[in-house]
Design a protein around this motif. Sequence first.
Motif, PDB file in Angstrom:
ATOM      1  N   ARG A 333     -26.674   7.573 -22.218  1.00 53.96           N
ATOM      2  CA  ARG A 333     -25.610   7.669 -23.213  1.00 53.96           C
ATOM      3  C   ARG A 333     -24.383   6.921 -22.709  1.00 53.96           C
ATOM      4  O   ARG A 333     -24.028   7.003 -21.533  1.00 53.96           O
ATOM      5  CB  ARG A 333     -25.251   9.137 -23.488  1.00 53.96           C
ATOM      6  N   ALA A 334     -23.743   6.170 -23.623  1.00 57.04           N
ATOM      7  CA  ALA A 334     -22.559   5.400 -23.259  1.00 57.04           C
ATOM      8  C   ALA A 334     -21.330   6.293 -23.278  1.00 57.04           C
ATOM      9  O   ALA A 334     -20.975   6.850 -24.321  1.00 57.04           O
ATOM     10  CB  ALA A 334     -22.371   4.228 -24.217  1.00 57.04           C
ATOM     11  N   LEU A 335     -20.654   6.426 -22.131  1.00 57.18           N
ATOM     12  CA  LEU A 335     -19.433   7.220 -22.036  1.00 57.18           C
ATOM     13  C   LEU A 335     -18.188   6.370 -22.239  1.00 57.18           C
ATOM     14  O   LEU A 335     -17.125   6.897 -22.552  1.00 57.18           O
ATOM     15  CB  LEU A 335     -19.373   7.920 -20.680  1.00 57.18           C
ATOM     16  N   ALA A 336     -18.326   5.039 -22.037  1.00 61.21           N
ATOM     17  CA  ALA A 336     -17.197   4.118 -22.222  1.00 61.21           C
ATOM     18  C   ALA A 336     -17.761   2.813 -22.761  1.00 61.21           C
ATOM     19  O   ALA A 336     -17.803   1.805 -22.060  1.00 61.21           O
ATOM     20  CB  ALA A 336     -16.449   3.904 -20.916  1.00 61.21           C
ATOM     21  N   PHE A 337     -18.225   2.845 -24.014  1.00 56.06           N
ATOM     22  CA  PHE A 337     -18.916   1.707 -24.612  1.00 56.06           C
ATOM     23  C   PHE A 337     -18.100   0.424 -24.428  1.00 56.06           C
ATOM     24  O   PHE A 337     -16.883   0.441 -24.590  1.00 56.06           O
ATOM     25  CB  PHE A 337     -19.135   1.976 -26.113  1.00 56.06           C
ATOM     26  N   PRO A 338     -18.746  -0.713 -24.070  1.00 63.30           N
ATOM     27  CA  PRO A 338     -20.196  -0.912 -23.964  1.00 63.30           C
ATOM     28  C   PRO A 338     -20.788  -0.510 -22.615  1.00 63.30           C
ATOM     29  O   PRO A 338     -21.989  -0.681 -22.399  1.00 63.30           O
ATOM     30  CB  PRO A 338     -20.323  -2.418 -24.167  1.00 63.30           C
ATOM     31  N   GLY A 339     -19.936  -0.001 -21.703  1.00 62.04           N
ATOM     32  CA  GLY A 339     -20.428   0.415 -20.402  1.00 62.04           C
ATOM     33  C   GLY A 339     -20.379   1.922 -20.247  1.00 62.04           C
ATOM     34  O   GLY A 339     -20.442   2.674 -21.220  1.00 62.04           O
ATOM     35  N   GLY A 340     -20.279   2.360 -19.009  1.00 60.03           N
ATOM     36  CA  GLY A 340     -20.200   3.784 -18.729  1.00 60.03           C
ATOM     37  C   GLY A 340     -21.458   4.539 -19.067  1.00 60.03           C
ATOM     38  O   GLY A 340     -21.392   5.687 -19.533  1.00 60.03           O
ATOM     39  N   TRP A 341     -22.617   3.955 -18.816  1.00 53.44           N
ATOM     40  CA  TRP A 341     -23.880   4.596 -19.194  1.00 53.44           C
ATOM     41  C   TRP A 341     -24.250   5.679 -18.192  1.00 53.44           C
ATOM     42  O   TRP A 341     -24.301   5.454 -16.987  1.00 53.44           O
ATOM     43  CB  TRP A 341     -24.988   3.556 -19.276  1.00 53.44           C
ATOM     44  N   ALA A 342     -24.527   6.868 -18.727  1.00 53.53           N
ATOM     45  CA  ALA A 342     -24.939   8.002 -17.899  1.00 53.53           C
ATOM     46  C   ALA A 342     -26.341   8.428 -18.317  1.00 53.53           C
ATOM     47  O   ALA A 342     -26.638   8.541 -19.504  1.00 53.53           O
ATOM     48  CB  ALA A 342     -23.971   9.168 -18.070  1.00 53.53           C
ATOM     49  N   LYS A 343     -27.158   8.683 -17.330  1.00 56.68           N
ATOM     50  CA  LYS A 343     -28.521   9.125 -17.621  1.00 56.68           C
ATOM     51  C   LYS A 343     -28.504  10.553 -18.155  1.00 56.68           C
ATOM     52  O   LYS A 343     -27.998  11.462 -17.501  1.00 56.68           O
ATOM     53  CB  LYS A 343     -29.383   9.033 -16.361  1.00 56.68           C
TER      54      LYS A 343
END
Length: 503
Positions: A333-343
């Motif tokens: 899930r993106a926590l800080a779109f487009p980055g910040g991806w958390a499993k």
Amino acid sequence: MRIRLRLDGRHARRWHARLIEHLARRPDTVVEVEAGPGPDTWPANADLLFRLEALIHGLPADGPAAHLDAPARSRWPSPGTEAPDRIIDLCGDVPDDGPVPVWRVLYDGQGGEAALLASLLAGRAPIAELVEGNRLRCSGRLGTEIRGVALTMFEDALVRTATMIRATLDGRAPILAADAPDPAPLRLRMPDLGRRAVRLLGGAIVRRLYHLCYCAPHWRVGWRRLHGPDLVALGRHPESGWRELADDGRRFYADPFPIEHRGEPWLFVEEYVHSVGKALISAVRFSPEGPVGVPVPVLETGSHLSYPFVFAREGSVWMVPESCAAGTIDLYRALAFPGGWAKEATLISGIAASDATLLEHGGRWWMFATVRGSDAADPLGNGSFSDTLHLWSAPDFRGPWTPHPANPVLIDIAAARPAGRIVKRGNDLIRPVQDCTRGYGHALALARIERLDDEAFTQHVETRIEAGPAWPGTRLHTLNAAAGYEFIDGSARAPRFRRPHRP
């Protein structure tokens, strides 16, 4: 159940031993082996060819096609006095008019491993069948990602043959669509070993020189604004052509997945850096004129990542990237779109799955992926990454995911592996698929899903699209559209010695 496996003892191979071991572990199953001399059709120089290919290409000597010595064969259980419940004929010489049901393995209509090799050397993607008299029990179109190496093609086909036997015994055997071609039988004609050796050595030198001069493989992404029908509606390349997402030659971009976020189009891609030999996921924003800057990394793990399947639900953006090398299918899930991806979760574990593609349909979520083996340590071997389709379903995209009872639902190198999001058109579901009959990602096909429920899956391939004048190159293997843009990808040449630059 008592199963008798009939094979040619003169050519007993490692895949036979793995199959026997697997069958013997089935509950309430007794396995016996009749390893007598079968029809003498195997060419004497075929094994020399395999050894030469293994030497030139650095292939393991203990693969599925490796011969077994006499002590290993002597440990197999011999037929007893009691009649078996079923005979599985791998030679093609057991009469089927006796009292015991016979399952015969055929390749392009003929029995025996020589028929399989003949089909492969003729450049075919052989259709394998498991038949009982006039009844078709199971069928699949076999293939491999690596064309031109007879040993690799042969071993991948043997592994998938074992998959078909296991699936048929489990009562969940897939069958190709009725419109699959009925190939004419072939007579095995082995090339002269000397000439083949010269070609192999010459080909190895050419490939070495190519890799010295070019970064390979090298993919590229094509994009266009949608001002009319898309590729699904056209069934061909658009007349307006494609624009290319530029790279610097030191990396390539592939597997384009667009998404609209807060009114803006974004594109997620696999970014593969040649010097590292591993891929990560990158993203770039699009404006009406095209990409704004270059893709920047947004997700990297310890393993190779590709095929960034992104989608929006419940106010968040989610991603299921391919992480086949890790043996898992994971949700981020993106926590800080487009980055910040958390499993967020591991959806499936202990599996070598390629290009997981999600679909919400009929009040449930469905997941499509090709699976190399039944699990990460499949006793029957792994085989191709692209020919065996598995499905899972869940009440929610976070799971829990349940395997389809008919897995594998399809064995077909021409139409199993996903190639992008499934598209809804009216009441139809159109599934982009990879046609790998002539190698990995060679062409794109569009298949209409005819049935998708808890009991069965069927599809019909309606269109096949290749690279050509509108998209130069030799490959085409992904299709996606969103936010007024359409994207594909394909092969390219990237000279190692051009001056690197960032576009």
